[in-house]
Design an enzyme around this catalytic site. Structure first.
Site, PDB file in Angstrom:
ATOM      1  N   ASP A 122     -27.877  36.888 -35.639  1.00 49.87           N
ATOM      2  CA  ASP A 122     -28.529  38.213 -36.103  1.00 49.87           C
ATOM      3  C   ASP A 122     -29.408  37.902 -37.251  1.00 49.87           C
ATOM      4  OD1 ASP A 122     -27.170  39.866 -34.088  1.00 49.87           O
ATOM      5  OD2 ASP A 122     -25.292  39.706 -35.511  1.00 49.87           O
ATOM      6  N   HIS A 174      -8.330   0.333   2.710  1.00 46.01           N
ATOM      7  CA  HIS A 174      -9.512  -0.405   3.117  1.00 46.01           C
ATOM      8  C   HIS A 174     -10.585   0.372   3.655  1.00 46.01           C
ATOM      9  CE1 HIS A 174      -6.451  -3.970   4.415  1.00 46.01           C
ATOM     10  NE2 HIS A 174      -7.282  -4.293   3.612  1.00 46.01           N
ATOM     11  N   CYS A 190      -7.388  -1.070  12.649  1.00 44.54           N
ATOM     12  CA  CYS A 190      -6.787  -2.209  12.045  1.00 44.54           C
ATOM     13  C   CYS A 190      -6.198  -3.025  12.982  1.00 44.54           C
ATOM     14  CB  CYS A 190      -5.567  -1.688  11.176  1.00 44.54           C
ATOM     15  SG  CYS A 190      -5.957  -0.360  10.068  1.00 44.54           S
ATOM     16  N   ASP A 232      -9.957  22.086 -37.289  1.00 45.14           N
ATOM     17  CA  ASP A 232     -10.086  23.017 -36.457  1.00 45.14           C
ATOM     18  C   ASP A 232      -8.572  23.431 -35.868  1.00 45.14           C
ATOM     19  OD1 ASP A 232     -13.272  23.720 -34.716  1.00 45.14           O
ATOM     20  OD2 ASP A 232     -11.328  24.839 -34.122  1.00 45.14           O
ATOM     21  N   ASN A 243       0.958  -1.210  -0.166  1.00 43.96           N
ATOM     22  CA  ASN A 243       0.151   0.013  -0.021  1.00 43.96           C
ATOM     23  C   ASN A 243       0.920   1.132  -0.017  1.00 43.96           C
ATOM     24  OD1 ASN A 243       0.472   1.037   2.684  1.00 43.96           O
ATOM     25  ND2 ASN A 243      -0.650  -0.866   3.462  1.00 43.96           N
ATOM     26  N   ALA A 294       3.162   1.294   8.308  1.00 45.55           N
ATOM     27  CA  ALA A 294       2.559  -0.068   7.491  1.00 45.55           C
ATOM     28  C   ALA A 294       0.987   0.375   6.822  1.00 45.55           C
ATOM     29  CB  ALA A 294       2.534  -1.148   8.260  1.00 45.55           C
ATOM     30  N   ASP A 297     -11.993   0.423   6.506  1.00 47.17           N
ATOM     31  CA  ASP A 297     -11.895   1.148   7.987  1.00 47.17           C
ATOM     32  C   ASP A 297     -10.868   2.249   7.938  1.00 47.17           C
ATOM     33  OD1 ASP A 297      -9.462  -0.172   7.601  1.00 47.17           O
ATOM     34  OD2 ASP A 297      -9.876  -1.645   9.301  1.00 47.17           O
TER      35      ASP A 297
HETATM   36  N1  ARG Z   1       0.199  -3.317   5.764  1.00 49.51           N
HETATM   37  C1  ARG Z   1      -1.248  -4.061   5.988  1.00 49.51           C
HETATM   38  C2  ARG Z   1      -1.717  -4.053   4.715  1.00 49.51           C
HETATM   39  O1  ARG Z   1      -1.426  -3.000   3.707  1.00 49.51           O
HETATM   40  C3  ARG Z   1      -2.004  -3.075   6.753  1.00 49.51           C
HETATM   41  C4  ARG Z   1      -3.411  -3.346   7.108  1.00 49.51           C
HETATM   42  C5  ARG Z   1      -4.345  -2.389   7.569  1.00 49.51           C
HETATM   43  N2  ARG Z   1      -5.551  -2.905   8.089  1.00 49.51           N
HETATM   44  C6  ARG Z   1      -6.695  -2.032   7.843  1.00 49.51           C
HETATM   45  N3  ARG Z   1      -7.861  -2.967   8.426  1.00 49.51           N
HETATM   46  N4  ARG Z   1      -6.809  -1.076   7.341  1.00 49.51           N
HETATM   47  O2  ARG Z   1      -2.370  -5.157   4.377  1.00 49.51           O
END
Ligand code: ARG
Length: 702
Positions: free
Chosen positions: A606, A171, A267, A659, A24, A261, A173
């Site tokens: 016109d 994600h 998480c 054009d 990520n 991370a 969350d």
């Molecule tokens: N490094 C993990 C990943 O990329 C982090 C996960 C985080 N978890 C979460 N529920 N947002 O999978």
């Protein structure tokens, strides 16, 4: 296992936590930079807070699985059941069996979702807080849309699919947090428009908090809730105040080591005690729909495959290539079978509509088109099939029939669908629909035949004077002249659509000589071109400017309106020519050579000239009739009339668009007009080159 045996929360000790790979954007550049001792300390503090409010079960971390502490991704708990994740990345895949074993050992029934569609557990699946009567579920980055269907089927619960579009909020969350009382806290830019509309439709304004970018980027949404306490890494004063007004107390605890991370409070916690609401007796049907499509052609070299994938994803859908056969040589085509999934039937149809112009056909061609009757004059049934420029077939009573009068943005009406006579299909404008007309709806039983294209010619050819030398424009003109001569030789039809800039740039005499050579069958324009053309003939100016000297003429601003008045007194352009009032120019050439012209008016006009059609229905119909059977349409410096014409042109007609503004040229390409050439240049110069070329070639014919 009884409810009270279940842990309130599950956490996994970060003994082996670190950043060892990048899956990520947060992990980018952080490999090896985590201070594990600091992380352990931060985790312990989080644990203390959580354990003070509920029972916590602890899973021990395992070496070689640095992300295992993010236990929210282990799976999803619902009652006694645990649905393990199917991780998107191989780096985390080995965690799945470890988590499953732990949950099985702890007395949960481990229920797999089946299939290999990715699903990253509670990270992407959050219960609506009160009744738990639906699950807010994210897709698009980690979890797949397909998994939402399995989730509905497994839990017999409604799943609301939310599409994530920002990789930093991979994600659900990380950017969405449901609270009791039907409330949500979320970061809007993480979602696509249709998803935001869905959220806003389910949750009224006073129950939504849209967090700021700065809160979102500090993972304020990634919160753990225990009754009225929210635990998070960060909260701004403003957000704290708003949550307090809802009765929530926010406790922050630093988790920046875990943010390296891409994770924070939520998480690191998985809810161990949560029930899915009951949805009554019956089986719930997931709104997710899929269909199988097929595509063939130069899929790789033409970039068609990429465009297909993009169209599916942009439409909020998901795809899976079930079969792909590559053409082994440049002259051989490839074929692909792709399964397209969308959150609803409606979205699926929207997506399929965008795929059809790419040549995709649905594999299930054994269903008839769904026909619905018009119940309000000039209004189509809401789910009508919207046409493209490509030849289209409709299946009626088991027979495929080709629609006539093909054009884009129309509907297909089936006449005689009752079975007494042979049914027929035609494209119709919505405004022309009559009560009882049978209209094709949806996409089943409709297929588009994309015109067979010469390899490499199915893409819009784009010539820009900016990037190309004048020589490139000359080459384009040479090719065009060659094509025009061939069309004239076989008595085909050439239509010109032109704007007044033709006259302002001195292209008038050149256009007139092209007309005199017999190349034009129809001239489509508005009120301005003939006005300035006649002004030029009567006063030697175009919008008051003396083109020979390039300067404005004293009193010149009245010339065009005086020219209009002269024609009005004559009654029409034709009579003005016949009476010797107009003696030269483009319109003069049209009258003398019996070239049909249609002048479509606009609010800017016109006058207008007596010949200008000020009724737009009438003007559109006259244009459509004029281009019927055209082999080539040349569009010269006219955005309004050129695009208007493009809208009613079926595929297979050669389009040339000239054009000075690349945007106009591109706009026509965007309209899906293939077999087109765009030339970005001054239209006066262009006409000069073209006329000279045509005159020379005719002369060399003798
Ligand atoms: N490094 C993990 C990943 O990329 C982090 C996960 C985080 N978890 C979460 N529920 N947002 O999978």
């Amino acid at each position: 296992m009884t409810t009270s045996d279940r842990p309130g929360m599950v956490m996994c000790r970060p003994t082996h936590f670190g950043v060892q790979y990048v899956i990520n954007p947060w992990m980018q550049g952080q490999i090896g930079r985590v201070r594990n001792d600091v992380a352990v300390e931060q985790w312990n503090r989080l644990y203390e807070i959580v354990a003070g409010l509920t029972t916590v079960a602890i899973i021990e971390g395992v070496p070689a699985h640095p992300d295992m502490c993010f236990v929210a991704n282990a799976g999803l708990v619902a009652g006694d059941r645990f649905m393990p994740s199917v991780f998107r990345f191989p780096q985390r895949e080995p965690e799945a069996p470890l988590f499953s074993d732990w949950f099985a050992d702890s007395g949960f029934e481990v229920v797999t979702l089946g299939g290999d569609d990715t699903f990253e557990g509670e990270g992407d699946a959050l219960f609506e807080s009160d009744s738990a009567s639906w699950i807010w579920a994210g897709y698009g980055v980690r979890s797949s849309l397909e998994s939402h269907q399995s989730l509905t089927e497994t839990l017999n619960i409604e799943v609301v699919s939310l599409r994530l579009i920002d990789e930093r909020f991979y994600h659900l969350d990380t950017c969405f947090f449901p609270l009791p009382g039907g409330r949500v806290v979320y970061y809007p830019p993480a979602f696509d428009e249709l998803t935001l509309a869905e959220i806003r439709c389910r949750v009224p304004t006073d129950k939504r908090i849209e967090v700021s970018e700065s809160d979102a980027l500090r993972f304020a949404c990634n919160a753990v809730r225990l009754d009225v306490t929210l635990i998070t890494n960060h909260v701004s004063k403003e957000l704290r105040r708003r949550l307090a007004a809802w009765g929530f107390d926010v406790r922050t605890t630093p988790l920046d080591e875990f943010m390296l991370a891409g994770g924070a409070a939520k998480c690191l916690c998985l809810i161990g005690r949560q029930d899915a609401g009951t949805s009554g007796e019956g089986r719930l049907d997931s709104p997710i729909r899929h269909t199988e499509i097929q595509l063939s052609g130069h899929l790789l070299d033409s970039g068609l495959m990429n465009r297909l994938f993009d169209s599916v994803t942009d439409g909020g859908g998901s795809f899976r290539v079930d079969q792909f056969t590559v053409g082994q040589r440049h002259d051989l085509s490839s074929t692909a079978r792709v399964r397209v999934t969308a959150p609803t039937q409606e979205r699926l149809e929207l997506i399929l509509n965008t795929l059809q112009p790419l040549g995709a056909v649905t594999v299930t061609e054994d269903t008839d088109a769904r026909l619905e009757s018009v119940t309000q004059v000039g209004v189509a049934p809401q789910t009508f099939y919207s046409t493209t420029i490509y030849p289209t077939d409709v299946r009626v009573s088991g027979q495929w029939i080709r629609a006539t009068s093909q054009r884009m943005d129309a509907v297909i009406v089936i006449d005689d669908s009752d079975g007494e006579n042979d049914p027929s299909a035609r494209c119709s404008l919505i405004r022309d629909l009559q009560n009882g007309d049978r209209v094709a709806c949806g996409v089943d039983g409709v297929r588009v035949r994309r015109t067979a294209t010469i390899a490499g010619k199915d893409e819009f050819a784009f010539m820009s004077a900016g990037v190309s030398s004048e020589r490139r424009v000359e080459l384009a003109v040479e090719e065009l002249a060659w094509e025009m001569r061939r069309i004239r030789a076989r008595e085909g039809r050439i239509v010109f659509v032109a704007g007044p800039v033709v006259i302002h740039t001195g292209g008038g005499p050149h256009l007139a000589s092209i007309i005199n050579l017999g190349y034009l069958d129809v001239l489509l324009t508005g009120n301005a071109l003939p006005t300035h053309d006649i002004e030029m003939n009567l006063f030697g100016t175009s919008l008051g400017v003396d083109l020979a000297r390039g300067v404005g003429v004293h009193g010149g601003h009245q010339h065009h309106i005086k020219a209009i008045n002269r024609i009005r007194s004559a009654g029409s352009i034709r009579t003005a020519v016949e009476q010797g009032i107009v003696t030269d120019g483009v319109m003069y050439a049209c009258v003398k050579n019996d070239v049909k012209y249609v002048l479509a008016g606009s609010i800017r006009d016109d006058g207008p000239l007596p010949d200008t059609l000020m009724d737009l229905y009438e003007a559109q119909a006259a244009y459509a009739e004029a281009i019927d059977g055209a082999d080539m349409i040349v569009m010269l410096a006219s955005m309004l009339h050129a695009i208007g014409t493009g809208n009613m042109t079926r595929a297979g007609v050669r389009l040339i668009c000239v054009d000075i503004h690349p945007a106009v040229v591109t706009k026509l390409a965007d309209r899906g007009s293939v077999e087109s050439t765009g030339i970005v240049t001054d239209v006066g110069l262009f006409l000069n080159l073209l006329a000279t070329r045509l005159v020379d070639e005719d002369a060399s014919d003798g």
